[in-house]
Design a protein around this motif. Structure first.
Motif, PDB file in Angstrom:
ATOM      1  N   TYR A 124       0.856  -1.182   0.000  1.00 45.96           N
ATOM      2  CA  TYR A 124       0.000   0.000   0.000  1.00 45.96           C
ATOM      3  C   TYR A 124       0.895   1.236   0.000  1.00 45.96           C
ATOM      4  O   TYR A 124       1.833   1.323   0.786  1.00 45.96           O
ATOM      5  CB  TYR A 124      -0.892   0.001   1.248  1.00 45.96           C
ATOM      6  CG  TYR A 124      -1.647   1.284   1.461  1.00 45.96           C
ATOM      7  CD1 TYR A 124      -2.781   1.577   0.724  1.00 45.96           C
ATOM      8  CD2 TYR A 124      -1.217   2.205   2.408  1.00 45.96           C
ATOM      9  CE1 TYR A 124      -3.483   2.764   0.927  1.00 45.96           C
ATOM     10  CE2 TYR A 124      -1.912   3.386   2.626  1.00 45.96           C
ATOM     11  CZ  TYR A 124      -3.036   3.655   1.875  1.00 45.96           C
ATOM     12  OH  TYR A 124      -3.724   4.826   2.072  1.00 45.96           O
ATOM     13  N   VAL A 125       0.602   2.195  -0.885  1.00 46.73           N
ATOM     14  CA  VAL A 125       1.401   3.412  -0.963  1.00 46.73           C
ATOM     15  C   VAL A 125       0.656   4.591  -0.355  1.00 46.73           C
ATOM     16  O   VAL A 125       1.158   5.249   0.558  1.00 46.73           O
ATOM     17  CB  VAL A 125       1.801   3.730  -2.428  1.00 46.73           C
ATOM     18  CG1 VAL A 125       2.618   5.011  -2.504  1.00 46.73           C
ATOM     19  CG2 VAL A 125       2.557   2.562  -3.046  1.00 46.73           C
ATOM     20  N   GLU A 126      -0.539   4.875  -0.870  1.00 48.89           N
ATOM     21  CA  GLU A 126      -1.299   6.033  -0.394  1.00 48.89           C
ATOM     22  C   GLU A 126      -2.717   5.957  -0.924  1.00 48.89           C
ATOM     23  O   GLU A 126      -3.009   5.160  -1.817  1.00 48.89           O
ATOM     24  CB  GLU A 126      -0.649   7.329  -0.880  1.00 48.89           C
ATOM     25  CG  GLU A 126      -0.599   7.421  -2.402  1.00 48.89           C
ATOM     26  CD  GLU A 126       0.393   8.445  -2.908  1.00 48.89           C
ATOM     27  OE1 GLU A 126       0.886   9.239  -2.097  1.00 48.89           O
ATOM     28  OE2 GLU A 126       0.661   8.436  -4.114  1.00 48.89           O
ATOM     29  N   GLY A 127      -3.561   6.795  -0.394  1.00 46.62           N
ATOM     30  CA  GLY A 127      -4.947   6.832  -0.838  1.00 46.62           C
ATOM     31  C   GLY A 127      -5.427   8.250  -1.059  1.00 46.62           C
ATOM     32  O   GLY A 127      -4.955   9.183  -0.411  1.00 46.62           O
ATOM     33  N   THR A 128      -6.350   8.394  -1.995  1.00 45.85           N
ATOM     34  CA  THR A 128      -6.990   9.678  -2.256  1.00 45.85           C
ATOM     35  C   THR A 128      -8.501   9.457  -2.229  1.00 45.85           C
ATOM     36  O   THR A 128      -8.983   8.344  -2.441  1.00 45.85           O
ATOM     37  CB  THR A 128      -6.582  10.252  -3.627  1.00 45.85           C
ATOM     38  OG1 THR A 128      -6.932   9.309  -4.645  1.00 45.85           O
ATOM     39  CG2 THR A 128      -5.093  10.539  -3.680  1.00 45.85           C
ATOM     40  N   THR A 129      -9.231  10.534  -1.982  1.00 46.57           N
ATOM     41  CA  THR A 129     -10.688  10.454  -1.969  1.00 46.57           C
ATOM     42  C   THR A 129     -11.216  10.779  -3.363  1.00 46.57           C
ATOM     43  O   THR A 129     -10.989  11.888  -3.858  1.00 46.57           O
ATOM     44  CB  THR A 129     -11.276  11.441  -0.943  1.00 46.57           C
ATOM     45  OG1 THR A 129     -10.712  11.147   0.339  1.00 46.57           O
ATOM     46  CG2 THR A 129     -12.782  11.329  -0.881  1.00 46.57           C
ATOM     47  N   PRO A 130     -11.900   9.829  -4.002  1.00 48.65           N
ATOM     48  CA  PRO A 130     -12.460  10.104  -5.333  1.00 48.65           C
ATOM     49  C   PRO A 130     -13.570  11.150  -5.251  1.00 48.65           C
ATOM     50  O   PRO A 130     -14.255  11.262  -4.232  1.00 48.65           O
ATOM     51  CB  PRO A 130     -13.033   8.759  -5.778  1.00 48.65           C
ATOM     52  CG  PRO A 130     -12.476   7.751  -4.843  1.00 48.65           C
ATOM     53  CD  PRO A 130     -12.158   8.469  -3.570  1.00 48.65           C
TER      54      PRO A 130
END
Length: 151
Positions: A124-130
């Motif tokens: 896992y690298v990172e997450g963004t909110t769609p």
């Protein structure tokens, strides 16, 4: 016969995420890793979460910080809405909606997570909110508009 997996795949836990969390197998896809990470939050397995975080994003004392975040949080369900390949074969994106209860209040995480594969292992690298419009279908899985459901 084991119980259903917390990741909401519909599979038995022993045939789904348990082998990953027990160190008996490695996820073969970004979606499997994402589901196993959700299960690790349910099971309060900070070691698996820290181990599967990409080295470029790990912070000092990550496992301790994760363990501290578990208190008072109950995970209620996961809905994977999309799995996409990235710009190369070792990059993938998984979009999900996860509901949880914290301090008596139901909340949710809607995220597009970025994963990278290195040495045949996904991280896992990172997450963004769609972006989500009021009239879009709710990502929780209900057949309702977002504004009439979780919005």
């Amino acid at each position: 016969m084991s119980e259903k997996c917390p990741c909401c795949s519909g599979k038995e836990y022993s045939l789904c995420c348990q082998p990953f969390l027990n160190g008996q197998a490695n996820p073969s896809s970004a979606e499997q890793l994402m589901r196993s990470r959700y299960t690790a939050y349910v099971e309060k397995d900070a070691a698996w979460l820290a181990q599967t975080w990409h080295s470029s994003k790990r912070v000092a004392d990550l496992e301790t910080l994760l363990s501290e975040s578990f208190a008072g949080t109950e995970w209620l369900g996961l809905n994977v809405t999309r799995c996409n390949h990235g710009s190369h074969e070792n990059e993938a994106f998984v979009t999900f909606f996860a509901r949880y209860l914290e301090k008596g209040r139901t909340s949710a995480i809607y995220e597009c997570s970025r994963f990278l594969r290195e040495d045949q292992r996904w991280y896992y690298v990172e997450g963004t909110t769609p972006e989500l419009g009021r009239n879009d279908r709710c990502p929780c899985g209900a057949d309702k508009k977002y504004k009439k459901c979780c919005g």
